[in-house]
Design an enzyme around this catalytic site. Structure first.
Site: not given
Length: 446
Positions: A104, A171
């Site tokens: 991400d 994350e």
């Protein structure tokens, strides 16, 4: 990484001097293969960097990784824990080794001014329009993941065992690892004996490798405090119960949690990052809202901090004469909790010794722990304590920039900065070789 890597600039890296990326004693054949592959890898990196995706939205990124793994002969499963992917290659008897890359980006408008900078804009689920940037370097993580997959697939004659490679979502929200585990990562797929990962680092030179035995990153808790009051006219405060004054007392008292209740030998942070109340000069609001980030290493210290926050909030409200129905509401955001990352000590020391033979003593440095957070921790915690794990750092600052900043006493752009621009090719080449080397060391044929 949810919060930037900080406080490591004091490492004695400046004494290392310029270290040639070629001056290493690893497998020459693997090194040559990686160098030959770099143009292709950098094309993937450029694509990923220009097209970042926020947490829970990593569909395109996951698709790129899945397609690469399938071409190499991995058995690939998509949509694990949301947008996560799992790629498995079975290659005879031996240990199961898991390699993880997070996918991400961040809601940051890129300001590097470099060719290929992200111009992506999205509207978040909270309704906020924002730019998106790989300001934490997860694009280098994904690209190196592809590089490792290629080297392992091309050198199956050199290792035996099962390789599990995962692309992890979210994350930055502290949720992705938990979601993949809850979706059967260790039951639907081979459970690893070893888990490996790396993170690029913004505080030391490109190509430098850092490792930390034991606690490496902190517990991360997000805490909200709703402070209730009795609103009214600012000219008549005696008719009110001012939540801003009460919230201010809470903020001040919270500082004693670390300074007076936690041993100086333990590490802890309680930061009030947001204080919102009121809307007009002459109106006393009926509530104030505080947002805190809370950091620790051990579970004991974490519990003490969280209990102490609730105790202090209630105690200050009682002292202010608030009735029972207007006590502060303290909420710990459990879905965003990131456990402390603990690198298995003996395993970490063994891998560090190996990396020093692969890259040289000068390029591999032991580092102090930091108070940032990483949900890689979940793969070897709680019910998974039999999994030995290690996350290493790979420096990304161009050596000339690092040396100039050290000489001038200036700060460098950190992770999560809109100006963070790692020397991506060095990060990717170094990480690909390090992770490939460690995986082959663990699964090498006798």
């Amino acid at each position: 990484m949810r919060i930037l890597l900080a406080g490591v600039a004091a490492l004695a890296l400046s004494a290392v001097g310029a270290v040639s990326a070629a001056a290493q004693a690893g497998d020459p054949a693997i090194q040559a293969e990686i160098k030959k592959d770099m143009p292709s890898l950098m094309a993937i990196y450029a694509d990923l960097h220009a097209n970042p995706e926020l947490s829970f939205m990593e569909v395109r990124s996951a698709g790129i990784m899945a397609a690469e793994a399938r071409k190499l002969g991995f058995k690939v499963t998509e949509k694990v824990g949301g947008t996560g992917i799992v790629a498995v290659m079975e290659n005879g008897p031996g240990p199961v080794v898991m390699l993880r890359a997070d996918m991400d980006g961040l809601p940051v408008i890129e300001q590097t001014g470099l060719p290929g900078a992200s111009k992506v804009r999205v509207t978040t689920k909270e309704g906020v329009e924002t730019g998106v940037m790989h300001a934490c370097g997860h694009d280098t993580h994904m690209t190196a993941w592809v590089g490792v997959a290629r080297r392992m697939a091309a050198n199956k004659d050199k290792w035996s065992g099962t390789l599990v490679m995962i692309g992890q979502p979210a994350e930055e929200r502290g949720a992705g690892a938990r979601m993949m585990l809850e979706d059967g990562l260790y039951t639907r797929f081979p459970k690893p004996q070893y888990a490996l990962a790396f993170h690029d680092a913004a505080q030391f030179p490109a190509g430098q490798i850092g490792y930390t035995p034991g606690y490496a990153l902190a517990n991360v808790d997000s805490v909200d405090i709703l402070v209730k009051g009795v609103g009214g006219h600012g000219a008549y405060p005696q008719t009110t119960k001012d939540p801003i004054v009460l919230a201010s007392r809470i903020v001040g008292a919270l500082q004693t949690l670390v300074s007076r209740e936690i041993s100086p030998l333990d590490s802890a942070v309680v930061t009030v990052g947001s204080f919102h109340a009121g809307a007009k000069h002459n109106i006393i609001s009926d509530e104030a809202k505080l947002q805190l980030t809370v950091r620790s290493y051990s579970d004991e210290v974490r519990n003490h901090l969280l209990d102490g926050i609730a105790r202090i909030a209630k105690g200050e409200a009682i002292a202010a004469g608030m009735p029972d129905d207007k006590m502060p509401v303290v909420s710990v955001q459990k879905d965003e909790y990131t456990p402390a990352t603990f690198n298995t000590v003996d395993f970490t020391e063994d891998m560090a010794a190996f990396l020093k033979t692969q890259f040289s003593e000068a390029r591999v440095t032991k580092m102090p722990p930091v108070m940032g957070g990483e949900d890689f921790s979940r793969y070897s915690r709680d019910a998974n304590k039999d999994v030995k794990s290690l996350i290493i750092w790979v420096g990304g600052v161009p050596r000339a920039e690092y040396d100039a900043a050290q000489k001038a006493g200036k700060s460098l752009p950190s992770l999560h900065s809109p100006f963070w621009a790692p020397e991506a090719d060095t990060v990717i080449e170094t990480a690909t070789e390090a992770l490939t080397g460690m995986a082959m060391k663990l699964m090498g044929k006798k």
